[in-house]
Design a protein around this motif. Sequence first.
Motif, PDB file in Angstrom:
ATOM      1  N   MET A 167       0.844  -1.165   0.000  1.00 28.96           N
ATOM      2  CA  MET A 167       0.000   0.000   0.000  1.00 28.96           C
ATOM      3  C   MET A 167       0.895   1.235   0.000  1.00 28.96           C
ATOM      4  SD  MET A 167      -3.088   1.481   2.422  1.00 28.96           S
ATOM      5  CE  MET A 167      -3.040   0.194   3.540  1.00 28.96           C
ATOM      6  N   TYR A 168       0.479   2.232  -0.730  1.00 31.46           N
ATOM      7  CA  TYR A 168       1.215   3.482  -0.827  1.00 31.46           C
ATOM      8  C   TYR A 168       0.477   4.579  -0.080  1.00 31.46           C
ATOM      9  CZ  TYR A 168       3.678   1.275  -4.710  1.00 31.46           C
ATOM     10  OH  TYR A 168       4.418   0.433  -5.486  1.00 31.46           O
ATOM     11  N   THR A 169       1.242   5.468   0.517  1.00 28.81           N
ATOM     12  CA  THR A 169       0.687   6.691   1.080  1.00 28.81           C
ATOM     13  C   THR A 169       1.186   7.826   0.217  1.00 28.81           C
ATOM     14  OG1 THR A 169       0.684   5.769   3.304  1.00 28.81           O
ATOM     15  CG2 THR A 169       0.501   8.161   3.113  1.00 28.81           C
ATOM     16  N   VAL A 170       0.258   8.519  -0.423  1.00 26.74           N
ATOM     17  CA  VAL A 170       0.594   9.570  -1.373  1.00 26.74           C
ATOM     18  C   VAL A 170      -0.119  10.849  -0.968  1.00 26.74           C
ATOM     19  CG1 VAL A 170       0.535  10.260  -3.798  1.00 26.74           C
ATOM     20  CG2 VAL A 170       0.779   7.841  -3.204  1.00 26.74           C
ATOM     21  N   ILE A 171       0.608  11.954  -0.982  1.00 24.24           N
ATOM     22  CA  ILE A 171       0.021  13.262  -0.710  1.00 24.24           C
ATOM     23  C   ILE A 171      -0.171  13.960  -2.049  1.00 24.24           C
ATOM     24  CG2 ILE A 171       0.371  15.520   0.348  1.00 24.24           C
ATOM     25  CD1 ILE A 171       2.110  14.089   2.455  1.00 24.24           C
ATOM     26  N   TYR A 225      -0.261  12.486 -11.866  1.00 20.28           N
ATOM     27  CA  TYR A 225      -1.491  11.761 -11.557  1.00 20.28           C
ATOM     28  C   TYR A 225      -1.551  10.461 -12.361  1.00 20.28           C
ATOM     29  CZ  TYR A 225      -6.390  10.750 -10.779  1.00 20.28           C
ATOM     30  OH  TYR A 225      -7.554  10.133 -10.425  1.00 20.28           O
ATOM     31  N   GLN A 226      -1.110  10.505 -13.612  1.00 20.28           N
ATOM     32  CA  GLN A 226      -1.112   9.291 -14.446  1.00 20.28           C
ATOM     33  C   GLN A 226      -0.186   8.231 -13.858  1.00 20.28           C
ATOM     34  OE1 GLN A 226      -3.217   8.575 -17.071  1.00 20.28           O
ATOM     35  NE2 GLN A 226      -2.404   6.543 -16.637  1.00 20.28           N
ATOM     36  N   GLU A 227       0.975   8.642 -13.352  1.00 25.33           N
ATOM     37  CA  GLU A 227       1.885   7.685 -12.713  1.00 25.33           C
ATOM     38  C   GLU A 227       1.232   7.058 -11.484  1.00 25.33           C
ATOM     39  OE1 GLU A 227       6.380   8.912 -12.952  1.00 25.33           O
ATOM     40  OE2 GLU A 227       5.133  10.722 -12.757  1.00 25.33           O
ATOM     41  N   LEU A 228       0.483   7.864 -10.742  1.00 26.24           N
ATOM     42  CA  LEU A 228      -0.227   7.344  -9.581  1.00 26.24           C
ATOM     43  C   LEU A 228      -1.258   6.307 -10.000  1.00 26.24           C
ATOM     44  CD1 LEU A 228      -0.868   7.391  -6.551  1.00 26.24           C
ATOM     45  CD2 LEU A 228      -2.425   9.302  -7.016  1.00 26.24           C
ATOM     46  N   ILE A 229      -2.014   6.608 -11.046  1.00 22.03           N
ATOM     47  CA  ILE A 229      -3.006   5.650 -11.559  1.00 22.03           C
ATOM     48  C   ILE A 229      -2.310   4.358 -11.978  1.00 22.03           C
ATOM     49  CG2 ILE A 229      -4.666   5.212 -13.420  1.00 22.03           C
ATOM     50  CD1 ILE A 229      -5.614   7.146 -11.209  1.00 22.03           C
ATOM     51  N   ASN A 230      -1.177   4.461 -12.658  1.00 25.51           N
ATOM     52  CA  ASN A 230      -0.436   3.268 -13.076  1.00 25.51           C
ATOM     53  C   ASN A 230       0.027   2.458 -11.874  1.00 25.51           C
ATOM     54  OD1 ASN A 230      -0.808   4.049 -15.721  1.00 25.51           O
ATOM     55  ND2 ASN A 230       1.240   4.897 -15.937  1.00 25.51           N
ATOM     56  N   LEU A 231       0.484   3.125 -10.820  1.00 26.54           N
ATOM     57  CA  LEU A 231       0.904   2.419  -9.601  1.00 26.54           C
ATOM     58  C   LEU A 231      -0.260   1.656  -8.987  1.00 26.54           C
ATOM     59  CD1 LEU A 231       3.167   4.941  -7.660  1.00 26.54           C
ATOM     60  CD2 LEU A 231       3.816   2.682  -8.465  1.00 26.54           C
ATOM     61  N   GLN A 279      -3.058   0.648 -10.476  1.00 26.66           N
ATOM     62  CA  GLN A 279      -3.467  -0.459 -11.343  1.00 26.66           C
ATOM     63  C   GLN A 279      -2.497  -1.614 -11.234  1.00 26.66           C
ATOM     64  OE1 GLN A 279      -3.847   1.428 -15.166  1.00 26.66           O
ATOM     65  NE2 GLN A 279      -5.989   1.933 -14.811  1.00 26.66           N
ATOM     66  N   THR A 280      -1.203  -1.320 -11.153  1.00 25.27           N
ATOM     67  CA  THR A 280      -0.199  -2.368 -11.009  1.00 25.27           C
ATOM     68  C   THR A 280      -0.377  -3.090  -9.686  1.00 25.27           C
ATOM     69  OG1 THR A 280       1.353  -1.159 -12.384  1.00 25.27           O
ATOM     70  CG2 THR A 280       2.278  -2.856 -10.963  1.00 25.27           C
ATOM     71  N   ALA A 281      -0.600  -2.331  -8.619  1.00 24.02           N
ATOM     72  CA  ALA A 281      -0.771  -2.928  -7.293  1.00 24.02           C
ATOM     73  C   ALA A 281      -2.016  -3.803  -7.268  1.00 24.02           C
ATOM     74  CB  ALA A 281      -0.851  -1.847  -6.223  1.00 24.02           C
ATOM     75  N   VAL A 282      -3.104  -3.331  -7.868  1.00 22.74           N
ATOM     76  CA  VAL A 282      -4.341  -4.110  -7.887  1.00 22.74           C
ATOM     77  C   VAL A 282      -4.147  -5.358  -8.732  1.00 22.74           C
ATOM     78  CG1 VAL A 282      -6.730  -4.113  -8.664  1.00 22.74           C
ATOM     79  CG2 VAL A 282      -5.834  -2.160  -7.398  1.00 22.74           C
ATOM     80  N   SER A 283      -3.503  -5.229  -9.879  1.00 23.21           N
ATOM     81  CA  SER A 283      -3.267  -6.385 -10.744  1.00 23.21           C
ATOM     82  C   SER A 283      -2.395  -7.411 -10.038  1.00 23.21           C
ATOM     83  CB  SER A 283      -2.591  -5.947 -12.046  1.00 23.21           C
ATOM     84  OG  SER A 283      -3.439  -5.110 -12.767  1.00 23.21           O
ATOM     85  N   TYR A 284      -1.369  -6.959  -9.379  1.00 16.16           N
ATOM     86  CA  TYR A 284      -0.463  -7.869  -8.682  1.00 16.16           C
ATOM     87  C   TYR A 284      -1.203  -8.582  -7.550  1.00 16.16           C
ATOM     88  CZ  TYR A 284       3.493  -9.666  -6.092  1.00 16.16           C
ATOM     89  OH  TYR A 284       4.357 -10.490  -5.443  1.00 16.16           O
ATOM     90  N   THR A 285      -2.002  -7.848  -6.804  1.00 12.14           N
ATOM     91  CA  THR A 285      -2.771  -8.457  -5.718  1.00 12.14           C
ATOM     92  C   THR A 285      -3.727  -9.500  -6.278  1.00 12.14           C
ATOM     93  OG1 THR A 285      -2.625  -6.435  -4.435  1.00 12.14           O
ATOM     94  CG2 THR A 285      -4.345  -7.984  -3.808  1.00 12.14           C
ATOM     95  N   HIS A 286      -4.369  -9.188  -7.381  1.00 16.24           N
ATOM     96  CA  HIS A 286      -5.303 -10.111  -8.012  1.00 16.24           C
ATOM     97  C   HIS A 286      -4.559 -11.370  -8.465  1.00 16.24           C
ATOM     98  CE1 HIS A 286      -8.868 -11.385 -10.138  1.00 16.24           C
ATOM     99  NE2 HIS A 286      -8.152 -11.545 -11.222  1.00 16.24           N
TER     100      HIS A 286
END
Length: 71
Positions: free
Chosen positions: A1-5, A47-53, A55-62
Motif C-alpha cells: 500500500m502506498y501513502t501519497v500526498i 497523476y497518471q503515474e499514480l493511476i499506473n501504480l 493499477q499495477t498494485a491491484v493487478s499484482y494483488t489479483h
Amino acid sequence: MYTVIFGCGNVGKRTLHFLGADVVNFFCDNNPNVIGQSVEEHEIISYQELINLVQTAVSYTHLRAHETPEH
C-alpha cells in the motif's frame, strides 16, 4: 500500500510533517513543472503515474490471490 500526498505546496508539506516522513511514499501533483522533482526526498509523480501504480498494485494483488493454493 502506498501513502501519497496530492499537492506539494505548503499544505502538502505540512501534511508530510503531520503524517511523518517515514509514512509517505510519494507526492503527486498535476503541475508539470514540479513532476520529477522531490519534496524532502519524496519524489513528485504525475497523476497518471499514480493511476499506473494503483493499477499495477491491484493487478499484482489479483494475480497473487489466484496463485494461492486452495484448502
